[in-house]
Design a protein around this motif. Structure first.
Motif, PDB file in Angstrom:
ATOM      1  N   ALA A   1       0.773  -1.062  -0.099  1.00 27.73           N
ATOM      2  CA  ALA A   1      -0.072   0.102   0.001  1.00 27.73           C
ATOM      3  C   ALA A   1       0.938   1.155   0.023  1.00 27.73           C
ATOM      4  N   LEU A   2       1.985   1.213   0.786  1.00 27.22           N
ATOM      5  CA  LEU A   2       2.815   2.279   0.929  1.00 27.22           C
ATOM      6  C   LEU A   2       3.515   2.718  -0.526  1.00 27.22           C
ATOM      7  N   GLU A   3       3.902   1.482  -1.329  1.00 32.40           N
ATOM      8  CA  GLU A   3       4.623   1.609  -2.676  1.00 32.40           C
ATOM      9  C   GLU A   3       3.778   2.250  -3.437  1.00 32.40           C
ATOM     10  N   THR A   4       2.266   1.787  -3.373  1.00 31.02           N
ATOM     11  CA  THR A   4       1.292   2.265  -4.385  1.00 31.02           C
ATOM     12  C   THR A   4       1.101   3.978  -3.840  1.00 31.02           C
ATOM     13  N   LEU A   5       0.995   4.240  -2.867  1.00 29.71           N
ATOM     14  CA  LEU A   5       0.980   5.749  -2.493  1.00 29.71           C
ATOM     15  C   LEU A   5       2.095   6.609  -3.106  1.00 29.71           C
ATOM     16  N   SER A   6       3.434   6.066  -3.114  1.00 31.76           N
ATOM     17  CA  SER A   6       4.634   6.683  -3.807  1.00 31.76           C
ATOM     18  C   SER A   6       4.393   6.494  -5.031  1.00 31.76           C
ATOM     19  N   ILE A   7       4.127   5.572  -5.706  1.00 29.89           N
ATOM     20  CA  ILE A   7       3.640   5.613  -7.338  1.00 29.89           C
ATOM     21  C   ILE A   7       2.570   6.396  -7.697  1.00 29.89           C
ATOM     22  N   ASN A   8       1.402   6.374  -6.973  1.00 30.08           N
ATOM     23  CA  ASN A   8       0.425   7.426  -7.156  1.00 30.08           C
ATOM     24  C   ASN A   8       1.005   8.808  -7.256  1.00 30.08           C
ATOM     25  N   GLY A   9       1.723   9.239  -6.042  1.00 33.54           N
ATOM     26  CA  GLY A   9       2.351  10.534  -6.202  1.00 33.54           C
ATOM     27  C   GLY A   9       3.288  10.765  -7.409  1.00 33.54           C
ATOM     28  N   MET A  10       3.901   9.984  -7.957  1.00 35.49           N
ATOM     29  CA  MET A  10       4.785  10.200  -9.114  1.00 35.49           C
ATOM     30  C   MET A  10       4.007  10.322 -10.286  1.00 35.49           C
ATOM     31  N   LYS A  11       2.937   9.365 -10.489  1.00 30.53           N
ATOM     32  CA  LYS A  11       1.978   9.325 -11.717  1.00 30.53           C
ATOM     33  C   LYS A  11       1.425  10.684 -11.675  1.00 30.53           C
ATOM     34  N   SER A  12       1.082  11.328 -10.499  1.00 27.07           N
ATOM     35  CA  SER A  12       0.179  12.772 -10.393  1.00 27.07           C
ATOM     36  C   SER A  12       1.101  14.061 -10.528  1.00 27.07           C
ATOM     37  N   ALA A  13       2.509  13.564 -10.773  1.00 29.49           N
ATOM     38  CA  ALA A  13       3.272  15.088 -10.641  1.00 29.49           C
ATOM     39  C   ALA A  13       3.146  15.724 -11.903  1.00 29.49           C
ATOM     40  N   PHE A  14       3.553  16.992 -11.637  1.00 30.12           N
ATOM     41  CA  PHE A  14       3.517  17.981 -12.492  1.00 30.12           C
ATOM     42  C   PHE A  14       4.853  17.870 -13.445  1.00 30.12           C
ATOM     43  N   LEU A  15       5.117  16.759 -14.044  1.00 30.00           N
ATOM     44  CA  LEU A  15       6.504  16.587 -14.449  1.00 30.00           C
ATOM     45  C   LEU A  15       6.309  15.941 -15.789  1.00 30.00           C
ATOM     46  N   HIS A  16       7.157  15.921 -16.701  1.00 38.17           N
ATOM     47  CA  HIS A  16       6.904  15.395 -18.107  1.00 38.17           C
ATOM     48  C   HIS A  16       6.777  13.775 -17.937  1.00 38.17           C
ATOM     49  N   TYR A  17       6.065  13.411 -18.909  1.00 40.28           N
ATOM     50  CA  TYR A  17       5.685  11.924 -18.691  1.00 40.28           C
ATOM     51  C   TYR A  17       7.011  10.897 -18.539  1.00 40.28           C
ATOM     52  N   ASP A  18       7.840  11.320 -19.581  1.00 42.90           N
ATOM     53  CA  ASP A  18       9.013  10.210 -19.598  1.00 42.90           C
ATOM     54  C   ASP A  18       9.698  10.371 -18.132  1.00 42.90           C
ATOM     55  N   GLU A  19       9.917  11.598 -17.764  1.00 47.05           N
ATOM     56  CA  GLU A  19      10.584  11.668 -16.491  1.00 47.05           C
ATOM     57  C   GLU A  19       9.736  10.918 -15.388  1.00 47.05           C
ATOM     58  N   ARG A  20       8.551  11.096 -15.085  1.00 50.88           N
ATOM     59  CA  ARG A  20       7.787  10.405 -14.327  1.00 50.88           C
ATOM     60  C   ARG A  20       7.960   8.973 -14.225  1.00 50.88           C
ATOM     61  N   VAL A  21       7.744   8.190 -15.527  1.00 55.41           N
ATOM     62  CA  VAL A  21       7.963   6.664 -15.640  1.00 55.41           C
ATOM     63  C   VAL A  21       9.513   6.486 -15.281  1.00 55.41           C
ATOM     64  N   ARG A  22      10.573   7.275 -15.630  1.00 50.65           N
ATOM     65  CA  ARG A  22      11.857   6.850 -15.152  1.00 50.65           C
ATOM     66  C   ARG A  22      11.900   6.801 -13.715  1.00 50.65           C
ATOM     67  N   ILE A  23      11.201   7.817 -13.032  1.00 55.63           N
ATOM     68  CA  ILE A  23      11.636   8.116 -11.569  1.00 55.63           C
ATOM     69  C   ILE A  23      10.829   6.825 -10.894  1.00 55.63           C
ATOM     70  N   ILE A  24       9.726   6.509 -11.329  1.00 52.62           N
ATOM     71  CA  ILE A  24       8.734   5.562 -10.950  1.00 52.62           C
ATOM     72  C   ILE A  24       9.625   4.092 -11.085  1.00 52.62           C
ATOM     73  N   TYR A  25      10.257   3.831 -12.329  1.00 53.88           N
ATOM     74  CA  TYR A  25      10.936   2.428 -12.306  1.00 53.88           C
ATOM     75  C   TYR A  25      12.318   2.677 -11.621  1.00 53.88           C
ATOM     76  N   GLU A  26      12.979   3.673 -11.671  1.00 53.02           N
ATOM     77  CA  GLU A  26      14.285   3.665 -11.047  1.00 53.02           C
ATOM     78  C   GLU A  26      14.554   4.139  -9.687  1.00 53.02           C
ATOM     79  N   ARG A  27      13.368   5.039  -9.113  1.00 48.02           N
ATOM     80  CA  ARG A  27      13.711   5.585  -7.679  1.00 48.02           C
ATOM     81  C   ARG A  27      12.600   5.068  -6.894  1.00 48.02           C
ATOM     82  N   ILE A  28      11.681   4.321  -7.463  1.00 51.29           N
ATOM     83  CA  ILE A  28      10.701   3.996  -6.357  1.00 51.29           C
ATOM     84  C   ILE A  28      10.438   2.269  -6.693  1.00 51.29           C
TER      85      ILE A  28
END
Length: 377
Positions: free
Chosen positions: A327-354
Motif C-alpha cells: 500500500a505504501l508503494e502504491t502511495l509513492s507511485i500514485n504521487g509520481m504518476k500525479s506529478a506535474f512533470l513530463h511523462y518520460d521523467e515520471r516513468v523513469r523515476i517510478i521505475y528507477e527511484r521507487i
C-alpha cells in the motif's frame, strides 16, 4: 485497506522508503533553527521562543487547534523572515535537503511569491532566489523538484492573473504549476476564473486547495469551473459518499467523476486533523478513498506547523489505517504518476527511484517480489 504485516514497519524502515510529496508549503516547512538565525540577522524580535525545540513546539501547538484560520496564524513569522533573496534561497535549499534525508525522491513545493515582496523584492527576484536554492539542492542531493506558485482566495482576481502569468513565465526554469490556496468559505475559486483560463490556454498545470474547510461544492467548482488537474486535501469529498458501518454503500456523481477521471487527491493526514478537516484521525476518509480506487497521494502540507515528516505520515497510514508495504508503494507511485512533470521523467523515476528500491528492500527482508505494481491507474 490492507492490514499491516511483518516485518514491522517502524520509523527507521519507513524513512528508507522512496516517497513523493506533491503538497507542501515552503513557508510552512522551515527549520526552527533557521527561523531563529534569520530573526537574529535582521533583529526580528516577535518570535515567542528562543530555542529551536521550544519554537518548533510553539508552532505545532498553535497550529493544532482544529481551525484552518488558527492554523495559518504562525505563517506571519515565517513570511516576515523570508523577505530577502538569501533567506529564500536558504529556505528552498534546506527544504530539499530535509526532504531527501526523509527518503523523498521527488518533491513539489509551493508558495505565494507576492508575500515575499514586502521589503522591496520584486516577483522575479523572489522566483529566482527560490529556484536557485532548489536547483542547488537538487544537484547536491540528487533529487527531483517542481515549484508551484500559489494565489490566494481572499485576494483579487487581478493579482491571481499576475501570479498565473508569473508561473507560466518560469515553466522552463522549474515552475511546474499554479495553485489557489487560503480559506475556502466565502472565497469561491470561480472568482479567479480568468487566471485559471489563462493557465489552461497555456497548457499548464493546475492544483487547487478544495474540500478542506468547505464541502464538495468547493471541489466541484475547482474541477468544473477552474479545470483543476489535482485537488489539494479533498477531505470533504466524503460528503458525496453514503457510508454505513465504515463501508461505502453509494458513490455520488462528483466522487465517481474523481474516480473515473483519475483526479489525484493530495491527502495531508496530520494537517487535516490540525485544521479540523477531520474530527479525529480515525474518522479521516483516507481508507475509504483508497478502497474506492481513488488516486490518493500522501503529503505533509506544512512540516513545521504540523510537526511532521513524510515518514510520520507513513507511520500514521500504517498504525491507524493498516497500510502494508504494498500500500505504501502504491502511495509513492500514485504521487509520481500525479506529478506535474513530463511523462518520460515520471516513468523513469517510478521505475528507477521507487519500484527498484522497494524491490531491493523486499529482497533484503526475504519477502516475495510484488507481482502487480501501483494499483489503479
Amino acid at each position: 485497506m490492507p492490514s499491516a504485516s511483518s516485518p514491522t514497519l517502524d520509523a527507521n524502515l519507513l524513512r528508507r522508503l522512496p516517497k513523493v510529496v506533491l503538497h507542501e508549503h515552503l513557508d510552512g516547512s522551515m527549520r526552527p533553527s533557521t527561523i531563529l538565525e534569520l530573526a537574529a540577522e535582521i533583529g526580528y524580535d516577535q518570535l515567542p521562543e528562543s530555542e529551536p525545540g521550544a519554537l518548533g513546539r510553539w508552532f505545532f501547538e498553535g497550529a493544532d487547534r482544529g481551525s484552518l484560520a488558527q492554523y495559518l496564524e504562525g505563517f506571519r513569522h515565517t513570511i516576515a523572515l523570508l523577505q530577502t533573496e538569501a533567506a529564500l534561497e536558504r529556505a528552498a535549499y534546506e527544504y530539499l535537503e530535509d526532504s531527501v534525508a526523509d527518503g523523498v525522491v521527488y518533491s513539489e513545493v509551493r508558495f505565494a511569491p507576492h508575500l515575499h515582496t514586502f521589503e522591496g523584492l520584486g516577483l522575479d527576484a523572489v522566483m529566482h532566489a527560490v529556484l536557485r536554492g532548489l536547483r542547488r539542492a537538487a544537484v547536491d542531493f540528487d533529487t527531483g523538484f517542481g515549484l508551484i506558485v500559489c494565489a490566494l482566495r481572499n485576494e483579487s482576481e487581478e493579482l491571481s492573473i499576475k501570479l498565473a502569468e508569473l508561473a507560466i513565465a518560469y515553466r522552463d526554469e522549474g515552475c511546474v504549476g499554479f495553485d489557489l490556496a487560503g480559506e475556502e468559505a466565502g472565497h469561491p475559486a470561480n472568482r479567479h476564473l480568468r487566471a485559471f483560463q489563462l493557465v489552461q490556454r497555456m497548457n499548464f498545470n493546475i492544483t487547487i486547495h478544495a474540500g478542506e474547510s468547505f464541502g464538495p461544492e468547493s471541489i466541484w467548482q475547482a474541477l468544473q469551473y477552474c479545470g483543476a488537474h489535482r485537488i489539494g486535501h479533498g477531505t470533504r469529498l466524503v460528503e458525496d459518499l453514503a457510508v454505513h458501518d465504515g463501508k461505502v454503500i453509494k458513490v455520488g456523481n462528483l466522487a465517481q467523476y474523481v474516480i473515473d477521471h483519475r483526479i489525484p487527491i493530495e491527502v495531508c493526514l496530520q494537517s487535516n486533523l490540525h485544521t479540523g478537516a477531520t474530527p479525529t484521525m480515525e474518522a479521516h476518509p483516507f481508507p475509504l478513498f483508497v478502497d474506492l480506487g481513488m488516486r490518493v497521494t500522501l503529503n505533509t502540507d506544512n512540516r513545521l506547523m504540523s510537526g511532521t515528516t513524510m515518514t510520520d505520515e507513513y507511520l500514521v497510514a500504517v498504525n491507524t489505517f493498516g497500510c502494508d508495504l504494498d500500500a505504501l508503494e502504491t502511495l509513492s507511485i500514485n504521487g509520481m504518476k500525479s506529478a506535474f512533470l513530463h511523462y518520460d521523467e515520471r516513468v523513469r523515476i517510478i521505475y528507477e527511484r521507487i519500484k527498484a528500491p522497494f524491490a531491493k528492500l523486499r529482497g533484503e527482508m526475504g519477502l516475495e517480489a510484488r507481482q502487480i505494481y501501483g494499483g489503479p491507474a
